[in-house]
Design a protein around this motif. Sequence first.
Motif, PDB file in Angstrom:
ATOM      1  N   MET A   1     -11.756  -7.587  -4.390  1.00 38.51           N
ATOM      2  CA  MET A   1     -10.692  -8.531  -4.717  1.00 38.51           C
ATOM      3  C   MET A   1     -10.267  -8.416  -6.178  1.00 38.51           C
ATOM      4  N   ALA A   2     -11.182  -8.049  -7.050  1.00 39.75           N
ATOM      5  CA  ALA A   2     -10.921  -8.100  -8.485  1.00 39.75           C
ATOM      6  C   ALA A   2     -10.395  -6.794  -9.067  1.00 39.75           C
ATOM      7  N   PHE A   3     -10.590  -5.686  -8.359  1.00 40.78           N
ATOM      8  CA  PHE A   3     -10.242  -4.383  -8.915  1.00 40.78           C
ATOM      9  C   PHE A   3      -9.326  -3.599  -7.979  1.00 40.78           C
ATOM     10  N   PRO A   4      -8.563  -2.634  -8.510  1.00 40.64           N
ATOM     11  CA  PRO A   4      -7.598  -1.871  -7.695  1.00 40.64           C
ATOM     12  C   PRO A   4      -8.260  -0.749  -6.907  1.00 40.64           C
ATOM     13  N   PHE A   5      -8.559  -1.013  -5.658  1.00 36.59           N
ATOM     14  CA  PHE A   5      -9.204  -0.017  -4.809  1.00 36.59           C
ATOM     15  C   PHE A   5      -8.293   0.516  -3.707  1.00 36.59           C
ATOM     16  N   PHE A   6      -7.144  -0.144  -3.468  1.00 32.32           N
ATOM     17  CA  PHE A   6      -6.320   0.196  -2.308  1.00 32.32           C
ATOM     18  C   PHE A   6      -4.855   0.391  -2.690  1.00 32.32           C
ATOM     19  N   SER A   7      -4.177   1.205  -1.909  1.00 32.56           N
ATOM     20  CA  SER A   7      -2.749   1.389  -2.085  1.00 32.56           C
ATOM     21  C   SER A   7      -2.018   0.141  -1.594  1.00 32.56           C
ATOM     22  N   LEU A   8      -0.997  -0.284  -2.330  1.00 37.72           N
ATOM     23  CA  LEU A   8      -0.184  -1.431  -1.937  1.00 37.72           C
ATOM     24  C   LEU A   8       1.127  -0.995  -1.293  1.00 37.72           C
ATOM     25  N   ALA A   9       1.327   0.306  -1.171  1.00 42.44           N
ATOM     26  CA  ALA A   9       2.605   0.840  -0.701  1.00 42.44           C
ATOM     27  C   ALA A   9       2.626   1.015   0.808  1.00 42.44           C
ATOM     28  N   LYS A  10       3.849   0.992   1.356  1.00 47.38           N
ATOM     29  CA  LYS A  10       4.015   1.246   2.782  1.00 47.38           C
ATOM     30  C   LYS A  10       3.955   2.737   3.095  1.00 47.38           C
ATOM     31  N   SER A  11       4.533   3.542   2.238  1.00 51.99           N
ATOM     32  CA  SER A  11       4.504   4.985   2.458  1.00 51.99           C
ATOM     33  C   SER A  11       3.168   5.550   1.991  1.00 51.99           C
ATOM     34  N   PRO A  12       2.732   6.673   2.571  1.00 54.45           N
ATOM     35  CA  PRO A  12       1.450   7.261   2.181  1.00 54.45           C
ATOM     36  C   PRO A  12       1.390   7.562   0.691  1.00 54.45           C
ATOM     37  N   ARG A  13       0.285   7.181   0.060  1.00 57.23           N
ATOM     38  CA  ARG A  13       0.091   7.436  -1.372  1.00 57.23           C
ATOM     39  C   ARG A  13      -0.961   8.514  -1.550  1.00 57.23           C
ATOM     40  N   ILE A  14      -0.608   9.526  -2.317  1.00 61.84           N
ATOM     41  CA  ILE A  14      -1.533  10.611  -2.631  1.00 61.84           C
ATOM     42  C   ILE A  14      -1.998  10.519  -4.079  1.00 61.84           C
ATOM     43  N   VAL A  15      -1.175   9.907  -4.949  1.00 60.45           N
ATOM     44  CA  VAL A  15      -1.529   9.760  -6.365  1.00 60.45           C
ATOM     45  C   VAL A  15      -2.816   8.960  -6.494  1.00 60.45           C
ATOM     46  N   PRO A  16      -3.834   9.473  -7.191  1.00 58.11           N
ATOM     47  CA  PRO A  16      -5.108   8.744  -7.328  1.00 58.11           C
ATOM     48  C   PRO A  16      -4.924   7.441  -8.101  1.00 58.11           C
ATOM     49  N   ILE A  17      -5.850   6.533  -7.908  1.00 55.50           N
ATOM     50  CA  ILE A  17      -5.922   5.316  -8.706  1.00 55.50           C
ATOM     51  C   ILE A  17      -6.957   5.540  -9.799  1.00 55.50           C
ATOM     52  N   ASP A  18      -6.558   5.346 -11.041  1.00 55.66           N
ATOM     53  CA  ASP A  18      -7.470   5.437 -12.182  1.00 55.66           C
ATOM     54  C   ASP A  18      -7.417   4.119 -12.940  1.00 55.66           C
ATOM     55  N   PHE A  19      -8.565   3.503 -13.117  1.00 60.21           N
ATOM     56  CA  PHE A  19      -8.619   2.193 -13.766  1.00 60.21           C
ATOM     57  C   PHE A  19      -9.878   2.112 -14.626  1.00 60.21           C
ATOM     58  N   GLU A  20      -9.708   1.531 -15.823  1.00 68.05           N
ATOM     59  CA  GLU A  20     -10.860   1.328 -16.702  1.00 68.05           C
ATOM     60  C   GLU A  20     -10.621   0.078 -17.537  1.00 68.05           C
ATOM     61  N   ALA A  21     -11.538  -0.878 -17.467  1.00 68.46           N
ATOM     62  CA  ALA A  21     -11.434  -2.114 -18.239  1.00 68.46           C
ATOM     63  C   ALA A  21     -12.777  -2.819 -18.218  1.00 68.46           C
ATOM     64  N   GLY A  22     -13.137  -3.443 -19.327  1.00 64.27           N
ATOM     65  CA  GLY A  22     -14.358  -4.226 -19.383  1.00 64.27           C
ATOM     66  C   GLY A  22     -15.618  -3.463 -19.035  1.00 64.27           C
ATOM     67  N   GLY A  23     -15.645  -2.177 -19.319  1.00 58.09           N
ATOM     68  CA  GLY A  23     -16.819  -1.370 -19.004  1.00 58.09           C
ATOM     69  C   GLY A  23     -16.861  -0.859 -17.582  1.00 58.09           C
ATOM     70  N   VAL A  24     -15.828  -1.157 -16.790  1.00 58.25           N
ATOM     71  CA  VAL A  24     -15.773  -0.724 -15.394  1.00 58.25           C
ATOM     72  C   VAL A  24     -14.829   0.460 -15.259  1.00 58.25           C
ATOM     73  N   THR A  25     -15.293   1.508 -14.605  1.00 59.03           N
ATOM     74  CA  THR A  25     -14.486   2.696 -14.340  1.00 59.03           C
ATOM     75  C   THR A  25     -14.302   2.854 -12.841  1.00 59.03           C
ATOM     76  N   ILE A  26     -13.064   3.117 -12.418  1.00 55.41           N
ATOM     77  CA  ILE A  26     -12.770   3.296 -11.001  1.00 55.41           C
ATOM     78  C   ILE A  26     -11.811   4.463 -10.843  1.00 55.41           C
ATOM     79  N   ARG A  27     -12.113   5.342  -9.914  1.00 53.89           N
ATOM     80  CA  ARG A  27     -11.172   6.390  -9.500  1.00 53.89           C
ATOM     81  C   ARG A  27     -11.188   6.457  -7.976  1.00 53.89           C
ATOM     82  N   VAL A  28     -10.008   6.365  -7.389  1.00 50.52           N
ATOM     83  CA  VAL A  28      -9.870   6.416  -5.936  1.00 50.52           C
ATOM     84  C   VAL A  28      -8.966   7.593  -5.600  1.00 50.52           C
ATOM     85  N   GLU A  29      -9.453   8.486  -4.765  1.00 50.23           N
ATOM     86  CA  GLU A  29      -8.724   9.704  -4.433  1.00 50.23           C
ATOM     87  C   GLU A  29      -8.417   9.755  -2.940  1.00 50.23           C
ATOM     88  N   ALA A  30      -7.272  10.357  -2.622  1.00 50.03           N
ATOM     89  CA  ALA A  30      -6.818  10.438  -1.229  1.00 50.03           C
ATOM     90  C   ALA A  30      -6.856  11.870  -0.732  1.00 50.03           C
TER      91      ALA A  30
END
Length: 351
Positions: free
Chosen positions: A33-62
């Motif tokens: 709920m707190a971090f960006p883990f999912f695509s919000l778009a209707k069309s297929p997303r291939i661009v990875p999600i890269d996020f870093e804040a407060g010591g938290v690193t996230i990368r989501v790949e398709a």
Amino acid sequence: MDAPLPLRSERASLHLFRTLPGDMAPRDMQDLMAFPFFSLAKSPRIVPIDFEAGGVTIRVEASAEHGLATIWDADILIWAASHIVEARDAGRRISRRMVASPHEILRFIGRGTSIRDYNRLRAALNRLQATSIMTSLRQSAEKRLHRFSWINEWAARTDSGGQSDGVELVLPDWLYAALLNDALVLTIDRAYFSLTGGLERWLYRVVRKHGGHQRRGWRFEFRHLYEKSASLSSFTRFSLELRQMARRQPLPGYRLSVERNRDGIEILVFARARLSTPSCGLPVNPLVPSCVDKHVPSRHRDTCYHASKTPNQDVKTGGYGTLNLDSNLKESNFVDVAGAPGLWISQEGTP
């Protein structure tokens, strides 16, 4: 008799947890709920999600074939979380290896039960299994990363007569560990499943996680919410949709408003709506512990912390009017046998 299991499958070593049909409170996981883990778009997303804040690193790949798992696909994870927590609290033996009928899953998340809906469920399972996540969340060392998929593997089960015996899936350790920790799970409003927009759904989860039952609500700058969402839409488009939501008030149990600070920066304010109760009929936990290593300041008259800008590129996206149920539907070659859904192509793999 169960269908033969692949020799390399991890399912054989896990207890089989067969869920029970019936109404129960939907549960969501605070990390999701707190971090960006999912695509919000209707069309297929291939661009990875890269996020870093407060010591938290996230990368989501398709994967190029399936695209990123969407916020609508995450409904399946909410279904799984709800059954695991409910069974655990009832003293039943649980496992991250689960089996249920596709009909039960679809009804729980507020979908239809037509052949088209079964095809969409299969496509969602494929995206969840094909999406790769790498994150430092809940790791013992700050720079240590854990890689996994939302579903390790899934398969359609058939009995000795070739009839459908449900769909089986295996959750990753990272997700299952969160479900065993009460502090990381929150009850959500069942009306969430009726929200049609990707941004609406994402914002409800952010509001529920951060706002809880705080009487005076919570505040976020538009720019911070934009970065936190990892949306591919432009900031202008994103801001317009936030203002529209403040006018429409679509979030169950919460009220939205827009303010400007002394510098003219737009701020979204959300607070619990008066006389509002969850549609599930159960109270929600007002305690919302932080999952971030560093404390996030919360002051009612100021905005929350600023996240660093993520490298997600801006592209134009369409409006949010209907559920994202048809993404990558071309991959769903569903076979209907005697009118009973059941023969799906099994998908399995490891991150």
